[in-house]
Write a protein that holds these residues in place. Structure first.
Motif, PDB file in Angstrom:
ATOM      1  N   ARG A  45      -1.850   8.633  -7.452  1.00  0.00           N
ATOM      2  CA  ARG A  45      -2.823   8.393  -6.389  1.00  0.00           C
ATOM      3  C   ARG A  45      -2.082   7.951  -5.128  1.00  0.00           C
ATOM      4  NH1 ARG A  45      -7.144   4.605  -9.769  1.00  0.00           N
ATOM      5  NH2 ARG A  45      -7.214   5.920 -11.650  1.00  0.00           N
TER       6      ARG A  45
ATOM      7  N   GLU B 241      -2.978  -1.586 -10.040  1.00  0.00           N
ATOM      8  CA  GLU B 241      -3.792  -1.240  -8.879  1.00  0.00           C
ATOM      9  C   GLU B 241      -4.754  -2.383  -8.559  1.00  0.00           C
ATOM     10  OE1 GLU B 241      -6.938   2.282  -7.504  1.00  0.00           O
ATOM     11  OE2 GLU B 241      -6.411   1.992  -9.630  1.00  0.00           O
TER      12      GLU B 241
ATOM     13  N   LEU C 108      -8.138  -3.347  -6.667  1.00  0.00           N
ATOM     14  CA  LEU C 108      -9.362  -2.750  -6.132  1.00  0.00           C
ATOM     15  C   LEU C 108     -10.067  -3.669  -5.144  1.00  0.00           C
ATOM     16  CD1 LEU C 108     -10.816  -1.151  -9.398  1.00  0.00           C
ATOM     17  CD2 LEU C 108      -9.426  -0.060  -7.624  1.00  0.00           C
ATOM     18  N   ALA C 109      -9.982  -4.982  -5.350  1.00  0.00           N
ATOM     19  CA  ALA C 109     -10.676  -5.928  -4.463  1.00  0.00           C
ATOM     20  C   ALA C 109     -10.048  -7.302  -4.621  1.00  0.00           C
ATOM     21  CB  ALA C 109     -12.170  -5.988  -4.787  1.00  0.00           C
TER      22      ALA C 109
ATOM     23  N   GLY D  72      -7.512  -2.274 -11.150  1.00  0.00           N
ATOM     24  CA  GLY D  72      -7.834  -0.949 -11.672  1.00  0.00           C
ATOM     25  C   GLY D  72      -6.834  -0.510 -12.712  1.00  0.00           C
TER      26      GLY D  72
ATOM     27  N   THR E  89      -1.231  -1.936  -4.429  1.00  0.00           N
ATOM     28  CA  THR E  89      -0.613  -2.245  -5.717  1.00  0.00           C
ATOM     29  C   THR E  89       0.207  -3.515  -5.600  1.00  0.00           C
ATOM     30  OG1 THR E  89       1.355  -0.900  -5.239  1.00  0.00           O
ATOM     31  CG2 THR E  89      -0.477   0.191  -6.376  1.00  0.00           C
TER      32      THR E  89
ATOM     33  N   VAL F   8      -2.916   3.512  -2.072  1.00  0.00           N
ATOM     34  CA  VAL F   8      -3.504   2.569  -3.028  1.00  0.00           C
ATOM     35  C   VAL F   8      -2.810   1.218  -2.894  1.00  0.00           C
ATOM     36  CG1 VAL F   8      -3.871   2.086  -5.483  1.00  0.00           C
ATOM     37  CG2 VAL F   8      -4.084   4.410  -4.624  1.00  0.00           C
TER      38      VAL F   8
ATOM     39  N   ARG G 100       0.851  -1.186   0.000  1.00  0.00           N
ATOM     40  CA  ARG G 100       0.000   0.000   0.000  1.00  0.00           C
ATOM     41  C   ARG G 100       0.892   1.242   0.000  1.00  0.00           C
ATOM     42  NH1 ARG G 100      -5.247   1.116   1.083  1.00  0.00           N
ATOM     43  NH2 ARG G 100      -5.625  -1.053   1.681  1.00  0.00           N
TER      44      ARG G 100
ATOM     45  N   ARG H  30     -10.138  -7.887  -8.472  1.00  0.00           N
ATOM     46  CA  ARG H  30     -10.543  -6.826  -9.402  1.00  0.00           C
ATOM     47  C   ARG H  30      -9.426  -5.796  -9.455  1.00  0.00           C
ATOM     48  NH1 ARG H  30     -14.056  -2.256  -8.938  1.00  0.00           N
ATOM     49  NH2 ARG H  30     -14.468  -2.829  -6.743  1.00  0.00           N
TER      50      ARG H  30
END
Length: 423
Positions: free
Chosen positions: A350, A394, A396-397, A386, A355, A353, A64, A384
């Protein structure tokens, strides 16, 4: 008979060894403990769909932090303005410069010899001079004609005035009985005739004046048209002196010295070194995220400059799209045409996040799942993803910070969901 060694054999008494028994018991206990501890792992190994060597795989850890989407590539210095000069007319070309020469704006770089165009200019100049003479003659003739018409009108006015006086005199004499009525009638007829003559003279003066004006204007327009034609030919003859449109340097020569070329043939190119840009090749998958005006960094020669995306090619060639970056500010003086520089374009930034290192698993699974490694086993898990950059993607889930993921080599798993990772 053959004698054996039985007479030499001697019974040896074996004493019991307690320490040996203790060692055997301890070893058995340790074996049972190891088997008890490894039993779940052994059971898991036997439950795996298949086994793959760790040497065939690459792993990444979910972290992160700050996620920066950028494109890094090698760029090439190109001229933002590099006009190619063409032959304005067919003919023999005499080059005045060589490749690499520094030139100024307006400097003659080549001469195109065109006797046909030069002769045509001389002929049209002669026609223009003749039309000018006709125009001047028309002005003189018109003036002369107007004077004659004015003279005729003035005479008619004088005649009319004289007829009016004669009529008045005859009328006065008739009233006194000095002249007969015939003389009065005759004087009236002379006045009527003088009046008609004056009227027609006035009409002719007005109408012929308009006609003369139109004739002179026609001659003037014909002369003006011829003058424009001569000016255009003069421009074309002047264009035979091929001049540099910018301050810069001669690039490539497309013809040999004193070669005969056709109209619009390429002659040479000029490079404007005061306006340089950096051209880079971007993978097609990232090209859709590029936009004109995006900030970038250009580095080379131990220095770094800021830039902006100035152009993006609409065409994909060999899976790549060409893009150009313009220096944000003055163009560095030490750069040269076709020099190699490093280019980085910032797409997005960003914070906080999740990664993971980018690998082939993103393309193989279309970002729908990944294999999470734990205790020698790789388990398939739905995820999921990004945005993605050159080296990171990235999450996301589906994953959490600290998860160890197979980032490449998972194509060997097939459709298996549980994979044993052997050393």
């Amino acid at each position: 008979m053959i004698r054996d060694t039985s007479a030499q054999d001697r019974l040896v008494e074996v004493r019991p060894a307690r320490h040996r028994k203790l060692l055997l018991i301890g070893g058995a206990a340790a074996t049972v403990a190891v088997l008890a501890f490894a039993a779940p792992k052994i059971a898991t190994m036997f439950s795996a769909d298949s086994s793959v060597s760790a040497s065939r795989l690459s792993f990444g850890t979910v972290t992160r932090g700050t996620f920066v989407r950028d494109i890094a590539a090698e760029g090439k210095v190109v001229a933002a303005v590099s006009p190619t000069l063409y032959a304005p007319y067919g003919g023999a070309v005499v080059l005045k410069v060589h490749a690499g020469d520094v030139v100024k704006k307006g400097q003659v770089l080549a001469l195109v010899s065109s006797p046909e165009l030069t002769n045509k200019l001389a002929q049209e100049k002669s026609n223009a001079d003749a039309m000018q003479v006709e125009y001047l003659r028309a002005q003189v003739d018109a003036k002369k004609k107007r004077n004659e018409l004015q003279k005729t009108y003035d005479n008619a006015v004088v005649d009319q005035t004289a007829a009016e006086r004669d009529l008045k005199r005859y009328q006065s004499a008739f009233d006194k009985g000095a002249v007969p009525v015939a003389d009065v009638d005759k004087a009236k007829s002379v006045l009527d005739k003088a009046s008609i003559t004056e009227k027609h003279a006035q009409s002719d003066l007005a109408m012929d004046n308009d006609s003369l004006t139109f004739d002179v204007e026609s001659k003037k327009l014909a002369h003006d048209r011829q003058v424009l034609m001569v000016q255009d030919l003069e421009r074309q003859v002047d264009d035979l002196n091929v001049k540099s449109p910018v301050d810069g340097q001669v690039g490539q020569l497309f013809i040999a010295e004193r070669a005969t070329v056709a109209k619009d043939a390429q002659l040479l190119s000029v490079i404007d070194l005061s306006a340089l840009e950096v051209e880079m090749k971007v993978p097609e998958s990232f090209a859709r995220d590029l936009a004109i005006g995006m900030p970038g960094e250009i580095s080379g020669n131990g220095k770094q400059w800021n830039g902006k995306v100035s152009a993006i090619s609409p065409e994909v060639v060999s899976g790549e799209v060409a893009a150009r970056l313009r220096f944000d500010g003055a163009t560095p003086q030490q750069l040269r045409q076709s020099q190699r520089l490093s280019v980085r374009v910032l797409l997005d930034r960003r914070d906080n996040v999740l990664t993971v290192q980018r690998g082939s698993f993103v393309d193989e699974s279309a970002g729908r799942y990944a294999y999470v490694v734990n205790d020698g086993m790789a388990d398939r898990r739905d995820i999921r993803v990004g945005a993605s950059s050159i080296d990171k993607v990235e999450i996301l889930a589906g994953l959490k910070e600290g998860d160890k993921v197979v980032i490449s080599g998972a194509d060997a798993f097939g459709d298996a969901k549980h994979i044993a990772i052997s050393r």
